[in-house]
Design a protein around this motif. Structure first.
Motif, short mmCIF file in Angstrom:
data_model
loop_
_atom_site.label_atom_id
_atom_site.label_comp_id
_atom_site.label_asym_id
_atom_site.label_seq_id
_atom_site.Cartn_x
_atom_site.Cartn_y
_atom_site.Cartn_z
N LEU A 237 0.81 -1.21 0.00
CA LEU A 237 0.00 0.00 0.00
C LEU A 237 0.85 1.27 0.00
O LEU A 237 0.33 2.37 -0.19
N GLY A 238 2.14 1.09 0.24
CA GLY A 238 3.03 2.25 0.31
C GLY A 238 2.77 3.12 1.51
O GLY A 238 2.98 4.34 1.47
N GLU A 239 2.31 2.51 2.59
CA GLU A 239 1.98 3.27 3.79
C GLU A 239 2.93 2.94 4.94
O GLU A 239 3.46 1.83 5.03
N SER A 240 3.13 3.90 5.80
CA SER A 240 3.99 3.73 6.97
C SER A 240 3.28 4.27 8.20
O SER A 240 3.64 5.32 8.75
N PRO A 241 2.22 3.57 8.64
CA PRO A 241 1.43 4.08 9.77
C PRO A 241 2.20 3.99 11.09
O PRO A 241 3.13 3.19 11.22
N ILE A 242 1.78 4.80 12.03
CA ILE A 242 2.34 4.69 13.39
C ILE A 242 1.72 3.45 14.03
O ILE A 242 0.50 3.27 14.04
N ILE A 243 2.58 2.59 14.58
CA ILE A 243 2.12 1.34 15.20
C ILE A 243 2.34 1.44 16.71
O ILE A 243 3.45 1.72 17.17
N ILE A 244 1.28 1.19 17.44
CA ILE A 244 1.30 1.29 18.91
C ILE A 244 1.03 -0.09 19.49
O ILE A 244 0.11 -0.79 19.07
N ALA A 245 1.84 -0.50 20.46
CA ALA A 245 1.64 -1.79 21.11
C ALA A 245 1.67 -1.60 22.63
O ALA A 245 1.74 -0.48 23.14
N GLU A 246 1.63 -2.72 23.35
CA GLU A 246 1.53 -2.71 24.81
C GLU A 246 2.43 -3.79 25.39
O GLU A 246 2.95 -4.63 24.65
N PRO A 247 2.62 -3.80 26.72
CA PRO A 247 3.32 -4.93 27.33
C PRO A 247 2.63 -6.25 26.95
O PRO A 247 1.42 -6.35 26.96
N GLY A 248 3.43 -7.24 26.64
CA GLY A 248 2.89 -8.52 26.19
C GLY A 248 3.57 -8.95 24.90
O GLY A 248 4.58 -8.36 24.48
N LEU B 61 -3.53 9.89 18.32
CA LEU B 61 -2.73 10.09 17.12
C LEU B 61 -3.62 10.37 15.91
O LEU B 61 -3.29 11.21 15.05
N ALA B 62 -4.74 9.67 15.84
CA ALA B 62 -5.66 9.91 14.72
C ALA B 62 -6.19 11.34 14.75
O ALA B 62 -6.27 12.01 13.72
N TRP B 63 -6.54 11.82 15.95
CA TRP B 63 -7.05 13.18 16.07
C TRP B 63 -5.96 14.22 15.80
O TRP B 63 -6.26 15.37 15.47
N SER B 64 -4.70 13.81 15.94
CA SER B 64 -3.60 14.77 15.71
C SER B 64 -3.33 14.97 14.22
O SER B 64 -2.49 15.79 13.85
N GLY B 65 -4.01 14.21 13.37
CA GLY B 65 -3.88 14.40 11.93
C GLY B 65 -2.72 13.67 11.30
O GLY B 65 -2.14 14.14 10.31
N THR B 66 -2.36 12.50 11.85
CA THR B 66 -1.29 11.71 11.23
C THR B 66 -1.68 11.30 9.82
O THR B 66 -2.87 11.12 9.51
N LYS B 67 -0.68 11.13 8.98
CA LYS B 67 -0.92 10.88 7.56
C LYS B 67 -1.66 9.57 7.32
O LYS B 67 -2.60 9.49 6.52
N ASN B 68 -1.22 8.50 8.00
CA ASN B 68 -1.82 7.18 7.80
C ASN B 68 -2.64 6.76 9.01
O ASN B 68 -2.44 7.26 10.11
N LYS B 69 -3.53 5.85 8.79
CA LYS B 69 -4.40 5.32 9.84
C LYS B 69 -3.54 4.61 10.92
O LYS B 69 -2.86 3.63 10.61
N LYS C 16 -8.10 -4.60 3.71
CA LYS C 16 -9.41 -3.96 3.84
C LYS C 16 -9.45 -3.03 5.05
O LYS C 16 -10.03 -1.93 4.99
N ALA C 17 -8.83 -3.46 6.14
CA ALA C 17 -8.82 -2.64 7.36
C ALA C 17 -8.06 -1.33 7.15
O ALA C 17 -8.47 -0.28 7.65
N MET C 18 -6.96 -1.39 6.40
CA MET C 18 -6.14 -0.20 6.20
C MET C 18 -6.80 0.81 5.26
O MET C 18 -6.68 2.01 5.46
N ILE C 19 -7.50 0.34 4.27
CA ILE C 19 -8.07 1.28 3.29
C ILE C 19 -9.43 1.81 3.73
O ILE C 19 -9.95 2.77 3.15
#
Length: 542
Positions: A381-392, A421-429, A521-524
């Motif tokens: 997709l040529g996308e580089s979204p911010i990825i957030i994870a948690e302990p685990g 992050l979404a509300w901050s207007g990041t480029k990708n989902k 499908k989730a990304m688009i």
């Protein structure tokens, strides 16, 4: 009675069982996890005792509190960051008090070997206004748990017993006895006894202060405090497990040095301390991991006009971060007290090395193909979204060969941070990656907020049917309890669908094509996307 070699965790569990604790709750997190599992092992075949892994630490405490109010002794096992989750109800229960004995086992992790912070939870004791004790040996840990339940009932107060990681795994000889049988106190129905609201808060707060004054008087003569040597001008105050480290270092070279071992930490026994320091010119304070007691000793000396120099962490004689080591103690005793310890070649027995925490993926891990497919889809997709994870297990995204993780904070935080992050207007989902256990823990609350505000984020729940990274404990989606008995199984995808998430899929790492299609499908999608990647961890004990 018989003598057994027990770890610190096992000794705490033995004390709880001998005190006839009836309800034990907790949420997985080390140190502390093995206390609950040890109580479970000691309780097999005893139908009177209920033991469970709860959905989160707040729920765990509330269950224990309810059991206490109902008349049965109860205990909750929390680690440092778990205490943060439980504070809300604790800050009311400290005012109402309790009925049957209620003890919190608190595990702190100086050195942050298995934690996202290096939190010294003793710092919130002045906030909680609850008594705190810390053992130095396994035998003392067992005795301290029994005493904590007795004092809890006497003063109608929650008592907290703290351990650190290296104490939890140390071994020592413990005298083991048969459990007592304590009759249930039953529920006490009394007007406003279990209600805390504006009309009785101030009165209850005054009563709490009166309790603490009485507990401080009791702590002055506690068997868990001990002075060695009297009237010396060079003194050491050693708190909890640091006393064991100090004695390991000194051996028989105690002459000319005053030592005060402190096992009761809040409230501090001020009269005991001032009596011990009355001739001191210099006092070293040893503790893990913030200068909590050290700062209080300075205040006590000031108020009592004791002109002793107090040294430790605030003065740079002891490192301010990481667990205090035996080599740290050797160094300061040599430099400040001129004690000849040239024969001491201390190698610290760490509970585990950081290297053990840098593993990548276990053999057969279902998330290796999951993350590979996710990377492929993002590349296509040529996308580089911010990825957030948690302990685990989701933190494995940060390990080779992927190294895709951008943000990681506390348990249950990924969905909320992704929303911001979404509300901050990041480029990708943004992509929030959480585990099944962390979703039930607190992630579910953030999902409700996302649905209400219709935030366009992509949520991936890694569902391996267990709390894997902490030792394969159960959670609401596991389908069985700590004993292996079948229970109702909560399906995460059903929750999302019932709450109106527009796109929900359950995929398996065994079907790469389906997973690839779902990720794309989730990304688009311009709306909320919710995927559950479902496959049991192959290492779950059978």
């Amino acid at each position: 009675m018989e003598d057994k070699i027990l770890t610190g965790d096992q000794a705490i569990a033995q004390g709880a069982v001998e005190a006839d604790v009836r309800v034990v709750t907790g949420y997985p997190g080390s140190p502390g996890t093995k206390v609950l599992t040890s109580i479970f092992e000691l309780s097999k075949g005893d139908p009177r005792r209920h033991i469970e892994w709860s959905a989160n630490e707040k729920v765990a405490f509330e269950i224990a509190l309810g059991a206490s109010i109902g008349g049965d002794r109860a205990m909750v096992c929390l680690k440092s960051v778990g205490m943060n989750i439980a504070i809300d109800p604790i800050m009311t229960a400290n005012l109402t008090g309790i009925n049957a004995g209620l003890v919190i086992l608190l595990g702190d992790d100086p050195g942050a070997l298995l934690s996202q912070n290096e939190q010294d939870t003793r710092l919130i004791m002045d906030f909680l206004e609850l008594p705190l004790m810390e053992p130095s040996t396994p035998q003392e840990a067992k005795d301290m748990l029994i005493k904590a339940f007795e004092l809890s009932e006497e003063f109608q107060s929650i008592f907290i017993v703290r351990e650190i990681r290296s104490f939890s795994v140390m071994k020592g000889l413990v005298k083991v006895e048969n459990p007592s049988e304590i009759k249930s106190k039953g529920f006490v129905r009394q007007k406003n006894r279990w209600i805390s609201t504006t009309f009785n808060v101030l009165d209850n707060h005054r009563k709490l202060h009166e309790k603490l004054n009485k507990i401080e008087l009791r702590f002055r003569n506690s068997e868990f405090n001990k002075a060695i040597g009297d009237g010396y001008n060079k003194c050491v105050i050693a708190v909890g497990f640091s006393y064991t480290k100090l004695i390991d270092v000194l051996g028989d070279k105690i002459d000319g040095l005053g030592i005060l071992k402190l096992g009761t930490i809040y409230p501090l026994p001020e009269t005991t301390i001032t009596h011990f320091l009355r001739s001191a010119s210099q006092v070293l304070v040893l503790e893990d991991n913030e200068p909590y007691v050290e700062n209080k000793i300075k205040a006590i000396c000031h108020d009592a006009d004791i002109r002793a120099e107090v040294i430790g962490k605030t003065t740079g004689h002891i490192p301010r971060v990481d667990e205090i080591s035996r080599s740290d103690i050797v160094k300061v005793l040599k430099s400040e007290f001129r004690i000849d310890l040239s024969d001491k070649n201390q190698t610290d027995r760490r509970a585990m090395s950081k290297g053990e925490l840098e593993k990548t993926f276990c053999d057969g891990c279902p998330y290796t193909p999951t993350f590979e497919v996710l990377r492929q889809v993002l590349d296509e997709l040529g996308e580089s979204p911010i990825i957030i994870a948690e302990p685990g297990c989701s933190v494995r995204l940060n390990a080779p060969p992927f190294e895709m993780l951008d943000v990681k904070y506390s348990l249950g935080s990924a969905i909320g941070i992704a929303s911001g992050l979404a509300w901050s207007g990041t480029k990708n989902k943004p992509i929030a990656v959480c585990g099944d256990s962390s979703f039930f823990h607190t992630g579910i609350n953030a999902l409700m907020n996302v649905i209400q505000n219709r935030v366009s984020i992509f949520i991936i729940v890694l569902d391996n049917s267990v709390s894997a990274l902490t030792g394969y404990q159960t959670h609401p989606g596991t389908g069985y309890d700590i004993s292996g008995n079948p229970t109702a199984k909560v399906e995460i995808a059903d929750i999302a669908r019932l709450c109106g998430v527009p796109y929900v899929e359950v995929v398996s790492p065994d079907d790469l094509d389906m997973m690839r299609s779902a990720f794309r499908k989730a990304m688009i999608s311009d709306d909320i996307s919710f995927l559950v990647v479902k496959k049991p961890c192959p290492l779950i004990p059978k």
